[in-house]
Design a protein around this motif. Structure first.
Motif, PDB file in Angstrom:
ATOM      1  N   ALA A 129      43.361  87.649  21.753  1.00 28.59           N
ATOM      2  CA  ALA A 129      43.426  86.461  20.902  1.00 28.59           C
ATOM      3  C   ALA A 129      44.872  86.134  20.523  1.00 28.59           C
ATOM      4  CB  ALA A 129      42.600  86.678  19.642  1.00 28.59           C
ATOM      5  N   ASP A 130      45.096  84.900  20.101  1.00 29.94           N
ATOM      6  CA  ASP A 130      46.399  84.555  19.522  1.00 29.94           C
ATOM      7  C   ASP A 130      46.306  84.428  18.009  1.00 29.94           C
ATOM      8  OD1 ASP A 130      45.192  82.087  19.087  1.00 29.94           O
ATOM      9  OD2 ASP A 130      46.502  80.964  20.431  1.00 29.94           O
ATOM     10  N   SER A 131      45.070  84.531  17.465  1.00 33.90           N
ATOM     11  CA  SER A 131      44.865  84.470  16.027  1.00 33.90           C
ATOM     12  C   SER A 131      43.512  85.085  15.692  1.00 33.90           C
ATOM     13  CB  SER A 131      44.936  83.026  15.517  1.00 33.90           C
ATOM     14  OG  SER A 131      44.157  82.159  16.313  1.00 33.90           O
ATOM     15  N   LEU A 132      43.391  85.544  14.447  1.00 29.19           N
ATOM     16  CA  LEU A 132      42.143  86.177  13.988  1.00 29.19           C
ATOM     17  C   LEU A 132      41.952  85.865  12.515  1.00 29.19           C
ATOM     18  CD1 LEU A 132      40.704  89.688  14.629  1.00 29.19           C
ATOM     19  CD2 LEU A 132      41.315  89.079  12.271  1.00 29.19           C
ATOM     20  N   ILE A 133      40.696  85.664  12.127  1.00 27.63           N
ATOM     21  CA  ILE A 133      40.335  85.537  10.725  1.00 27.63           C
ATOM     22  C   ILE A 133      39.280  86.584  10.390  1.00 27.63           C
ATOM     23  CG2 ILE A 133      40.865  83.066  10.566  1.00 27.63           C
ATOM     24  CD1 ILE A 133      37.873  82.478  10.908  1.00 27.63           C
ATOM     25  N   SER A 134      39.290  87.049   9.149  1.00 27.17           N
ATOM     26  CA  SER A 134      38.207  87.914   8.697  1.00 27.17           C
ATOM     27  C   SER A 134      37.107  87.039   8.113  1.00 27.17           C
ATOM     28  CB  SER A 134      38.710  88.922   7.658  1.00 27.17           C
ATOM     29  OG  SER A 134      39.284  88.273   6.544  1.00 27.17           O
ATOM     30  N   VAL A 135      35.867  87.423   8.380  1.00 29.53           N
ATOM     31  CA  VAL A 135      34.719  86.615   7.973  1.00 29.53           C
ATOM     32  C   VAL A 135      33.626  87.495   7.389  1.00 29.53           C
ATOM     33  CG1 VAL A 135      35.167  84.874   9.757  1.00 29.53           C
ATOM     34  CG2 VAL A 135      33.610  86.768  10.268  1.00 29.53           C
ATOM     35  N   THR A 136      32.714  86.839   6.665  1.00 28.48           N
ATOM     36  CA  THR A 136      31.486  87.485   6.232  1.00 28.48           C
ATOM     37  C   THR A 136      30.316  86.573   6.577  1.00 28.48           C
ATOM     38  OG1 THR A 136      31.895  86.595   4.019  1.00 28.48           O
ATOM     39  CG2 THR A 136      32.449  88.881   4.386  1.00 28.48           C
ATOM     40  N   ARG A 137      29.183  87.170   6.905  1.00 26.61           N
ATOM     41  CA  ARG A 137      28.013  86.375   7.278  1.00 26.61           C
ATOM     42  C   ARG A 137      27.448  85.661   6.069  1.00 26.61           C
ATOM     43  NH1 ARG A 137      24.242  89.145  11.807  1.00 26.61           N
ATOM     44  NH2 ARG A 137      22.979  87.396  11.097  1.00 26.61           N
ATOM     45  N   ALA A 138      26.982  84.442   6.280  1.00 23.59           N
ATOM     46  CA  ALA A 138      26.468  83.615   5.185  1.00 23.59           C
ATOM     47  C   ALA A 138      25.067  83.117   5.494  1.00 23.59           C
ATOM     48  CB  ALA A 138      27.414  82.441   4.954  1.00 23.59           C
ATOM     49  N   ASP A 139      24.262  83.973   6.069  1.00 23.97           N
ATOM     50  CA  ASP A 139      22.936  83.544   6.524  1.00 23.97           C
ATOM     51  C   ASP A 139      22.041  83.069   5.386  1.00 23.97           C
ATOM     52  OD1 ASP A 139      23.717  84.142   9.048  1.00 23.97           O
ATOM     53  OD2 ASP A 139      22.665  86.046   9.179  1.00 23.97           O
ATOM     54  N   ASP A 140      22.253  83.574   4.175  1.00 21.67           N
ATOM     55  CA  ASP A 140      21.373  83.218   3.057  1.00 21.67           C
ATOM     56  C   ASP A 140      21.876  82.006   2.274  1.00 21.67           C
ATOM     57  OD1 ASP A 140      19.512  85.179   3.542  1.00 21.67           O
ATOM     58  OD2 ASP A 140      20.539  86.669   2.325  1.00 21.67           O
ATOM     59  N   LEU A 141      23.001  81.432   2.667  1.00 21.59           N
ATOM     60  CA  LEU A 141      23.549  80.299   1.930  1.00 21.59           C
ATOM     61  C   LEU A 141      23.054  78.989   2.540  1.00 21.59           C
ATOM     62  CD1 LEU A 141      27.266  81.337   1.301  1.00 21.59           C
ATOM     63  CD2 LEU A 141      25.299  81.604  -0.204  1.00 21.59           C
ATOM     64  N   THR A 142      22.438  78.169   1.708  1.00 20.13           N
ATOM     65  CA  THR A 142      22.057  76.821   2.120  1.00 20.13           C
ATOM     66  C   THR A 142      22.927  75.853   1.334  1.00 20.13           C
ATOM     67  OG1 THR A 142      20.246  76.954   0.526  1.00 20.13           O
ATOM     68  CG2 THR A 142      19.709  77.369   2.827  1.00 20.13           C
ATOM     69  N   ILE A 143      23.812  75.168   2.028  1.00 21.68           N
ATOM     70  CA  ILE A 143      24.861  74.376   1.390  1.00 21.68           C
ATOM     71  C   ILE A 143      24.528  72.895   1.430  1.00 21.68           C
ATOM     72  CG2 ILE A 143      27.324  73.774   1.476  1.00 21.68           C
ATOM     73  CD1 ILE A 143      27.785  76.509   2.788  1.00 21.68           C
ATOM     74  N   TRP A 144      24.709  72.245   0.271  1.00 17.47           N
ATOM     75  CA  TRP A 144      24.490  70.805   0.137  1.00 17.47           C
ATOM     76  C   TRP A 144      25.813  70.120  -0.201  1.00 17.47           C
ATOM     77  CZ3 TRP A 144      19.679  68.167   0.403  1.00 17.47           C
ATOM     78  CH2 TRP A 144      18.574  68.998   0.640  1.00 17.47           C
ATOM     79  N   GLU A 145      25.908  68.842   0.188  1.00 21.13           N
ATOM     80  CA  GLU A 145      27.107  68.064  -0.096  1.00 21.13           C
ATOM     81  C   GLU A 145      26.715  66.714  -0.686  1.00 21.13           C
ATOM     82  OE1 GLU A 145      30.858  67.896   2.557  1.00 21.13           O
ATOM     83  OE2 GLU A 145      29.708  66.123   3.140  1.00 21.13           O
ATOM     84  N   ARG A 146      27.470  66.292  -1.726  1.00 27.13           N
ATOM     85  CA  ARG A 146      27.228  64.981  -2.323  1.00 27.13           C
ATOM     86  C   ARG A 146      27.984  63.924  -1.528  1.00 27.13           C
ATOM     87  NH1 ARG A 146      25.689  63.368  -7.645  1.00 27.13           N
ATOM     88  NH2 ARG A 146      25.172  61.151  -7.506  1.00 27.13           N
ATOM     89  N   ARG A 147      27.271  62.952  -0.983  1.00 30.19           N
ATOM     90  CA  ARG A 147      27.863  61.880  -0.194  1.00 30.19           C
ATOM     91  C   ARG A 147      27.498  60.550  -0.844  1.00 30.19           C
ATOM     92  NH1 ARG A 147      26.225  64.506   5.709  1.00 30.19           N
ATOM     93  NH2 ARG A 147      27.709  66.245   5.600  1.00 30.19           N
ATOM     94  N   GLY A 148      28.429  60.023  -1.651  1.00 31.89           N
ATOM     95  CA  GLY A 148      28.126  58.829  -2.425  1.00 31.89           C
ATOM     96  C   GLY A 148      27.088  59.153  -3.475  1.00 31.89           C
ATOM     97  N   GLU A 149      25.966  58.449  -3.426  1.00 27.34           N
ATOM     98  CA  GLU A 149      24.896  58.679  -4.388  1.00 27.34           C
ATOM     99  C   GLU A 149      23.816  59.624  -3.851  1.00 27.34           C
ATOM    100  OE1 GLU A 149      24.891  57.561  -7.544  1.00 27.34           O
ATOM    101  OE2 GLU A 149      26.924  56.876  -7.037  1.00 27.34           O
ATOM    102  N   ALA A 150      23.985  60.064  -2.615  1.00 24.38           N
ATOM    103  CA  ALA A 150      22.951  60.890  -1.981  1.00 24.38           C
ATOM    104  C   ALA A 150      23.433  62.324  -1.784  1.00 24.38           C
ATOM    105  CB  ALA A 150      22.571  60.284  -0.633  1.00 24.38           C
ATOM    106  N   TRP A 151      22.459  63.198  -1.641  1.00 33.79           N
ATOM    107  CA  TRP A 151      22.731  64.598  -1.300  1.00 33.79           C
ATOM    108  C   TRP A 151      22.266  64.850   0.125  1.00 33.79           C
ATOM    109  CZ3 TRP A 151      25.277  68.190  -4.200  1.00 33.79           C
ATOM    110  CH2 TRP A 151      25.517  67.862  -5.542  1.00 33.79           C
ATOM    111  N   ASP A 152      23.071  65.650   0.856  1.00 31.68           N
ATOM    112  CA  ASP A 152      22.702  65.946   2.239  1.00 31.68           C
ATOM    113  C   ASP A 152      22.933  67.427   2.502  1.00 31.68           C
ATOM    114  OD1 ASP A 152      21.799  65.522   4.771  1.00 31.68           O
ATOM    115  OD2 ASP A 152      23.663  64.662   5.540  1.00 31.68           O
ATOM    116  N   SER A 153      22.020  68.024   3.247  1.00 39.68           N
ATOM    117  CA  SER A 153      22.173  69.440   3.614  1.00 39.68           C
ATOM    118  C   SER A 153      23.249  69.558   4.694  1.00 39.68           C
ATOM    119  CB  SER A 153      20.844  70.010   4.093  1.00 39.68           C
ATOM    120  OG  SER A 153      20.290  69.204   5.124  1.00 39.68           O
ATOM    121  N   VAL A 154      24.122  70.541   4.549  1.00 37.78           N
ATOM    122  CA  VAL A 154      25.292  70.667   5.425  1.00 37.78           C
ATOM    123  C   VAL A 154      25.055  71.651   6.557  1.00 37.78           C
ATOM    124  CG1 VAL A 154      27.739  71.344   5.538  1.00 37.78           C
ATOM    125  CG2 VAL A 154      26.890  70.019   3.581  1.00 37.78           C
TER     126      VAL A 154
END
Length: 239
Positions: A129-154
Motif C-alpha cells: 500500500a501507499d497509505s493505511l488507515i486504522s478502522v473499527t467495524r460498525a455493523d450495528d450502527l444505522t446512520i441517518w442524515e437530515r436533508r432539508g426537512e426530511a430524514w434519510d437513511s445513509v
C-alpha cells in the motif's frame, strides 16, 4: 527502510484545556502515544511536533524527539498534513533523515494494544500500500442524515432493513493509526493515496479524548483491558 512516527500535539485546545498533557490513567495524555510508538519494533525514530513549550517538555520526558512547529500551521484551521510535511522537512534538514514510511499517530487516541502499531505497519508493507488507515467495524450502527426537512437513511435502506448479519460490513476510520509514504503526502497534500490498506481494531478502541467526559471513558478501557502498568495503576487519576 526507515520508518518514523510523527505525533502532532499543538497547544491551545478549546474543548479540553491543555488536552494533550491532561492526566489520563496516571500519565499525561500524549505520553501514552509516545510510549506506544517507542515500544514498536518497526519504528526507528519517534518525533512529536508542537508549538507549545509545556507539551514539548512532556514529550521529551517520555522519549520523543521534538520538532518546534511554527504558529502559522498551529491554529484551529491548520491541518495535520501541514504539520507533518513541516516535520518531514525539518527531519531532512536537521537530522539528515529521509524516511520511507511515516506512521502518523494522534495523541488523543491512546487506546492501542501492544503490537497494534507493528501489525499495522506489517499490513501496510504486505499489501504494497501507499497509505493505511486504522478502522473499527460498525455493523450495528444505522446512520441517518437530515436533508432539508426530511430524514434519510445513509448506510442502510430503511425500506428493506433485512437482517443485520446480512448487510455488508462497514467500517469507521477511528483516527488511531495512519501510515503513508512521504511521496503520498507531497503529491496529494493528503494522508491517503491511491492504494489504501486498512488495519482493523476493536470497537472500544474507537474512543478518543476531546472532552473531560471522554477522559473517564478512556481510563475505564485502559484499566479494563489491562493497559495500565503497575506504576500507572497506583497513581490517582486526574491529579
Amino acid at each position: 527502510m526507515k520508518t518514523i512516527a510523527v505525533i502532532p500535539a499543538r497547544g491551545g485546545s478549546k474543548g479540553l484545556v491543555n488536552k494533550n498533557i491532561h492526566p489520563v490513567g496516571g500519565l499525561p495524555l500524549l505520553a501514552w502515544t509516545v510510549r506506544q510508538a517507542k515500544a514498536s519494533a518497526l519504528v526507528d525514530r519517534v518525533f512529536l511536533t508542537t508549538n507549545d513549550a509545556a507539551i514539548a517538555s512532556v514529550a521529551r520526558e517520555y522519549g520523543a524527539e521534538v520538532i518546534e512547529r511554527p504558529e502559522v500551521i498551529s491554529g484551529d484551521k491548520a491541518t495535520s498534513e501541514a504539520a507533518i510535511e513541516h516535520a518531514l522537512d525539518t527531519v531532512a534538514r536537521d537530522y539528515g533523515l529521509v524516511p520511507d514510511t511515516v506512521v502518523f499517530l494522534q495523541a488523543t487516541s491512546p487506546l492501542r494494544l501492544p503490537g497494534d502499531i507493528d501489525r499495522a505497519i506489517e499490513t501496510f508493507r504486505n499489501e504494497g500500500a501507499d497509505s493505511l488507515i486504522s478502522v473499527t467495524r460498525a455493523d450495528d450502527l444505522t446512520i441517518w442524515e437530515r436533508r432539508g426537512e426530511a430524514w434519510d437513511s445513509v448506510n442502510f435502506d430503511y425500506r428493506n432493513r433485512g437482517m443485520r448479519q446480512d448487510r455488508p460490513s462497514q467500517y469507521i476510520e477511528n483516527g488511531s493509526i495512519y501510515i503513508f509514504t512521504p511521496e503520498v503526502l507531497r503529491r496529494y497534500g493528503n494522508r491517503i493515496g491511491e492504494k489504501l490498506a486498512a488495519y482493523t481494531m476493536e470497537f472500544w478502541q474507537t474512543w478518543e479524548i476531546d472532552t473531560i467526559e471522554e477522559v473517564d471513558l478512556v481510563e475505564y478501557y485502559l484499566n479494563k483491558k489491562g493497559l495500565l502498568a503497575p506504576a500507572d495503576r497506583s497513581d490517582n487519576h486526574h491529579q
